[in-house]
Design a protein around this motif. Structure first.
Motif, PDB file in Angstrom:
ATOM      1  N   LEU A   7       1.085  -1.031   0.008  1.00  0.00           N
ATOM      2  CA  LEU A   7       0.025  -0.061   0.074  1.00  0.00           C
ATOM      3  C   LEU A   7       0.908   1.118  -0.016  1.00  0.00           C
ATOM      4  O   LEU A   7       2.016   1.449   0.647  1.00  0.00           O
ATOM      5  N   ASN A   8       0.410   2.334  -0.744  1.00  0.00           N
ATOM      6  CA  ASN A   8       1.137   3.637  -0.695  1.00  0.00           C
ATOM      7  C   ASN A   8       0.537   4.395   0.536  1.00  0.00           C
ATOM      8  O   ASN A   8      -0.115   3.763   1.342  1.00  0.00           O
ATOM      9  N   SER A   9       1.086   5.487   0.961  1.00  0.00           N
ATOM     10  CA  SER A   9       0.759   6.105   2.037  1.00  0.00           C
ATOM     11  C   SER A   9      -0.506   6.852   2.110  1.00  0.00           C
ATOM     12  O   SER A   9      -1.105   6.823   3.490  1.00  0.00           O
ATOM     13  N   LEU A  10      -1.426   6.551   1.036  1.00  0.00           N
ATOM     14  CA  LEU A  10      -2.686   6.922   1.205  1.00  0.00           C
ATOM     15  C   LEU A  10      -3.732   5.530   1.419  1.00  0.00           C
ATOM     16  O   LEU A  10      -4.869   5.483   1.285  1.00  0.00           O
ATOM     17  N   GLY A  11      -2.924   4.524   1.598  1.00  0.00           N
ATOM     18  CA  GLY A  11      -3.736   3.245   1.902  1.00  0.00           C
ATOM     19  C   GLY A  11      -4.086   2.419   0.612  1.00  0.00           C
ATOM     20  O   GLY A  11      -5.035   1.600   0.610  1.00  0.00           O
ATOM     21  N   LEU A  12      -3.690   2.884  -0.498  1.00  0.00           N
ATOM     22  CA  LEU A  12      -4.268   2.312  -1.877  1.00  0.00           C
ATOM     23  C   LEU A  12      -3.173   1.242  -2.350  1.00  0.00           C
ATOM     24  O   LEU A  12      -1.663   2.012  -2.354  1.00  0.00           O
ATOM     25  N   ALA A  13      -3.425   0.349  -3.000  1.00  0.00           N
ATOM     26  CA  ALA A  13      -2.565  -0.796  -3.464  1.00  0.00           C
ATOM     27  C   ALA A  13      -2.213  -0.256  -4.994  1.00  0.00           C
ATOM     28  O   ALA A  13      -2.300  -0.826  -6.287  1.00  0.00           O
ATOM     29  N   LYS A  14      -1.372   0.781  -5.010  1.00  0.00           N
ATOM     30  CA  LYS A  14      -1.074   1.479  -6.375  1.00  0.00           C
ATOM     31  C   LYS A  14       0.173   2.544  -5.981  1.00  0.00           C
ATOM     32  O   LYS A  14       0.282   2.818  -5.152  1.00  0.00           O
ATOM     33  N   ALA A  15       0.920   2.427  -7.103  1.00  0.00           N
ATOM     34  CA  ALA A  15       2.048   3.399  -6.919  1.00  0.00           C
ATOM     35  C   ALA A  15       1.666   4.843  -6.952  1.00  0.00           C
ATOM     36  O   ALA A  15       0.514   5.070  -7.486  1.00  0.00           O
ATOM     37  N   PRO A  16       2.219   5.698  -6.115  1.00  0.00           N
ATOM     38  CA  PRO A  16       1.981   7.191  -6.234  1.00  0.00           C
ATOM     39  C   PRO A  16       1.582   7.560  -7.451  1.00  0.00           C
ATOM     40  O   PRO A  16       0.623   8.344  -7.602  1.00  0.00           O
ATOM     41  N   GLU A  17       2.534   7.458  -8.297  1.00  0.00           N
ATOM     42  CA  GLU A  17       2.293   8.091  -9.514  1.00  0.00           C
ATOM     43  C   GLU A  17       1.160   7.740 -10.430  1.00  0.00           C
ATOM     44  O   GLU A  17       0.540   8.188 -11.470  1.00  0.00           O
ATOM     45  N   ASP A  18       0.561   6.412  -9.988  1.00  0.00           N
ATOM     46  CA  ASP A  18      -0.821   6.115 -10.611  1.00  0.00           C
ATOM     47  C   ASP A  18      -1.694   6.133  -9.916  1.00  0.00           C
ATOM     48  O   ASP A  18      -3.004   5.741 -10.123  1.00  0.00           O
ATOM     49  N   THR A  19      -1.718   6.964  -8.687  1.00  0.00           N
ATOM     50  CA  THR A  19      -2.807   7.225  -7.784  1.00  0.00           C
ATOM     51  C   THR A  19      -3.229   8.680  -8.147  1.00  0.00           C
ATOM     52  O   THR A  19      -2.456   9.727  -7.611  1.00  0.00           O
ATOM     53  N   ARG A  20      -4.307   8.825  -8.529  1.00  0.00           N
ATOM     54  CA  ARG A  20      -4.914  10.323  -8.921  1.00  0.00           C
ATOM     55  C   ARG A  20      -5.420  10.738  -7.461  1.00  0.00           C
ATOM     56  O   ARG A  20      -6.162  10.137  -7.029  1.00  0.00           O
ATOM     57  N   VAL A  21      -5.023  11.940  -6.942  1.00  0.00           N
ATOM     58  CA  VAL A  21      -5.664  12.472  -5.678  1.00  0.00           C
ATOM     59  C   VAL A  21      -6.211  14.013  -6.020  1.00  0.00           C
ATOM     60  O   VAL A  21      -5.405  14.799  -6.469  1.00  0.00           O
ATOM     61  N   LEU A  38       1.721  15.689  -1.022  1.00  0.00           N
ATOM     62  CA  LEU A  38       1.396  14.465  -2.061  1.00  0.00           C
ATOM     63  C   LEU A  38       2.265  14.812  -3.281  1.00  0.00           C
ATOM     64  O   LEU A  38       2.468  13.795  -3.827  1.00  0.00           O
ATOM     65  N   ALA A  39       2.179  16.025  -3.642  1.00  0.00           N
ATOM     66  CA  ALA A  39       3.008  16.178  -5.004  1.00  0.00           C
ATOM     67  C   ALA A  39       4.604  15.752  -4.839  1.00  0.00           C
ATOM     68  O   ALA A  39       4.824  15.052  -5.808  1.00  0.00           O
ATOM     69  N   ARG A  40       4.902  16.024  -3.875  1.00  0.00           N
ATOM     70  CA  ARG A  40       6.442  15.702  -3.574  1.00  0.00           C
ATOM     71  C   ARG A  40       6.381  14.192  -3.729  1.00  0.00           C
ATOM     72  O   ARG A  40       7.495  13.583  -3.953  1.00  0.00           O
ATOM     73  N   GLU A  41       5.622  13.575  -3.130  1.00  0.00           N
ATOM     74  CA  GLU A  41       5.402  11.965  -2.872  1.00  0.00           C
ATOM     75  C   GLU A  41       5.212  11.741  -4.110  1.00  0.00           C
ATOM     76  O   GLU A  41       5.507  10.177  -4.151  1.00  0.00           O
ATOM     77  N   GLY A  42       4.854  12.145  -5.078  1.00  0.00           N
ATOM     78  CA  GLY A  42       4.868  11.576  -6.499  1.00  0.00           C
ATOM     79  C   GLY A  42       3.365  11.310  -7.015  1.00  0.00           C
ATOM     80  O   GLY A  42       3.201  10.863  -8.190  1.00  0.00           O
ATOM     81  N   TYR A  43       2.462  11.644  -6.183  1.00  0.00           N
ATOM     82  CA  TYR A  43       1.105  11.596  -6.441  1.00  0.00           C
ATOM     83  C   TYR A  43       0.730  12.181  -7.854  1.00  0.00           C
ATOM     84  O   TYR A  43       1.097  13.478  -7.934  1.00  0.00           O
ATOM     85  N   ASP A  44      -0.544  11.728  -8.493  1.00  0.00           N
ATOM     86  CA  ASP A  44      -0.942  12.472  -9.520  1.00  0.00           C
ATOM     87  C   ASP A  44      -2.082  13.472  -8.824  1.00  0.00           C
ATOM     88  O   ASP A  44      -3.154  13.152  -8.697  1.00  0.00           O
ATOM     89  N   VAL A  45      -1.690  14.906  -8.544  1.00  0.00           N
ATOM     90  CA  VAL A  45      -2.383  15.478  -7.734  1.00  0.00           C
ATOM     91  C   VAL A  45      -3.200  16.740  -8.512  1.00  0.00           C
ATOM     92  O   VAL A  45      -2.583  16.963  -9.684  1.00  0.00           O
ATOM     93  N   VAL A  46      -4.282  16.842  -8.197  1.00  0.00           N
ATOM     94  CA  VAL A  46      -5.318  17.816  -8.855  1.00  0.00           C
ATOM     95  C   VAL A  46      -5.688  18.739  -7.943  1.00  0.00           C
ATOM     96  O   VAL A  46      -6.367  18.342  -7.082  1.00  0.00           O
ATOM     97  N   GLY A  47      -5.527  19.781  -7.944  1.00  0.00           N
ATOM     98  CA  GLY A  47      -6.237  20.730  -7.096  1.00  0.00           C
ATOM     99  C   GLY A  47      -7.351  21.681  -7.392  1.00  0.00           C
ATOM    100  O   GLY A  47      -7.476  21.824  -8.653  1.00  0.00           O
ATOM    101  N   VAL A  48      -8.329  21.479  -6.508  1.00  0.00           N
ATOM    102  CA  VAL A  48      -9.681  21.933  -6.737  1.00  0.00           C
ATOM    103  C   VAL A  48     -10.041  23.097  -5.734  1.00  0.00           C
ATOM    104  O   VAL A  48     -10.121  22.593  -4.476  1.00  0.00           O
ATOM    105  N   THR A  49     -10.355  24.375  -6.027  1.00  0.00           N
ATOM    106  CA  THR A  49     -10.696  25.387  -4.983  1.00  0.00           C
ATOM    107  C   THR A  49     -12.323  26.102  -5.425  1.00  0.00           C
ATOM    108  O   THR A  49     -12.577  25.816  -6.511  1.00  0.00           O
ATOM    109  N   LEU A  50     -13.039  25.971  -4.587  1.00  0.00           N
ATOM    110  CA  LEU A  50     -14.618  26.147  -4.835  1.00  0.00           C
ATOM    111  C   LEU A  50     -14.804  27.673  -4.659  1.00  0.00           C
ATOM    112  O   LEU A  50     -14.296  28.320  -3.402  1.00  0.00           O
ATOM    113  N   GLN A  51     -15.157  28.362  -5.368  1.00  0.00           N
ATOM    114  CA  GLN A  51     -15.893  29.760  -5.350  1.00  0.00           C
ATOM    115  C   GLN A  51     -17.227  29.736  -4.947  1.00  0.00           C
ATOM    116  O   GLN A  51     -18.095  29.391  -5.398  1.00  0.00           O
TER     117      GLN A  51
END
Length: 380
Positions: A7-21, A38-51
């Protein structure tokens, strides 16, 4: 840091680069650190901000979540760390799901907690669905609360390691289904100083940004002025009366008062300290009385979200602790289910100022587990 070999640090059985957060980014230091780590750890990070409301007007308000400057700060962090960032217009959703109920609850004499409704109806519902639509494996936030796996392997909700930052009161309505998809990477930190140190490590411009204060759409904590704008004519004047029937003065509108209030009543010169013990909305009366009238032991609760391992109604009663205000410690209580979503809560020791519209959150008597909670719906 991996949880185990598979498991990766988010508890998912995927490599960080294959894990979209998808990271819910408010523009503050907490969610910014989550995204950066999470970006530093190599995850596929997508940031979302709500207006959430008109950010043009909000630019002038410091310390407001998701105001114009916060959107700018979130976008800047994404640029610095090299991951995509999106701003979603949720103004209509936020008004319908949070602001309107806030106004109506105050008009009904309740003391609402809109931050809970925002988490429940906006962030962990609509935004969470958006994260799934983006093919995310999970959604991460900057909330100070912990998600742990129980003996059955199912996720449990637990208080944050830092009691001064714990936000479990505001997240009690998180459902088991939502909890399976959510992650709270800051919940194990023991102080806010650790969070700021991580922000400095990543060179984030928001490292020293002050924490947000008050409710995001209520400037300077002046609830009444917001209600008057949302519901013109809502502040009808009336009488301030003693519980024994004596008329003590006049008020400018029930919306200016809350259960348990003592200061600012405008009825000086009394023989004893007086507190608001009841808001009679229909009669436009503010009822005051001595402090002992605020004490209650029985609290009706509805809209219960249960996070226990057994069904809520599987026992005639649950002996847990409950928190009736975000600023108060949990107190021992007996919770008697009336249905899957309603209960009568009996406090072991009386508590003062129990107010309809506030949350009643259930905790283990020992340990950090959160068992859900519900809404207090009738005053005394």
């Amino acid at each position: 840091m991996a949880l185990d070999g598979n498991l990766n640090s988010l508890g998912l059985a995927k490599a960080p680069e294959d894990t979209r957060v998808v990271v819910a980014m408010s523009g503050g230091v907490d969610s910014s650190v989550v995204a950066a780590e999470l970006a530093r750890e190599g995850y596929d990070v997508v940031g979302v901000t709500l207006q959430l409301y008109d950010h043009g007007a909000a630019l002038a308000k410091k310390g407001a979540c998701c105001a114009g400057i916060d959107i700018h700060d979130a976008r800047r962090v994404a640029e610095e760390m090299g991951f995509p960032h999106y701003v979603l217009d949720y103004e209509n959703i936020f008004k319908d799901a949070v602001i309107d109920e806030f106004a109506d609850s105050y008009l009904a004499g309740a003391t609402p907690v809109p931050c809970i409704r925002c988490n429940e109806r906006v962030k962990f519902k609509d935004l969470l669905q958006t994260a799934k639509d983006l093919d995310a494996d999970c959604m991460a936030t900057g909330h100070y609360i912990q998600r742990k796996l129980g003996d059955t392997g199912a996720p449990e909700l637990h208080m944050a390691a830092d009691p001064n930052r714990d936000q479990s009161y505001f997240l009690f309505s998180t459902t088991p289904e939502q909890l399976s998809f959510l992650r709270f990477p800051l919940g194990h930190l023991v102080s806010k100083a650790e969070t700021r140190a991580l922000a400095n490590k990543h060179g984030l411009a928001v490292a020293d940004k002050p924490d947000s204060q008050d409710i995001c759409f209520v400037p300077d904590g002046n609830y009444a002025s917001v209600i008057e704008k949302l519901r013109p004519g809502a502040a009808e004047p009336g009488q301030i009366v003693h519980a024994d029937g004596r008329v003590l003065g006049e008020h400018r509108g029930v919306i200016h008062y809350t259960i348990g209030q003592r200061r600012g009543l405008g009825i000086g010169g009394q023989d004893e300290p007086l507190y608001v013990v009841k808001l009679d909305v229909d009669a436009h009366k503010v009822v005051v009385g001595p402090k002992e009238m605020l004490a209650t032991r029985t609290v009706p609760v509805r809209e219960i979200n249960w996070l226990g391992d057994e069904p809520f109604t599987s026992r005639p009663e649950w002996r847990l602790s409950v928190k009736l205000r975000s600023t108060r410690p949990p107190r021992e209580a007996v919770i008697r289910p009336l249905s899957d979503t309603t209960a009568e809560v009996e406090l072991v020791a009386p508590e003062e100022g129990v107010s309809p519209g506030q949350a009643c959150v259930f905790y283990a008597n020992e340990g950090s587990r959160v068992f859900g909670g519900g809404w207090i719906w009738r005053g005394y």
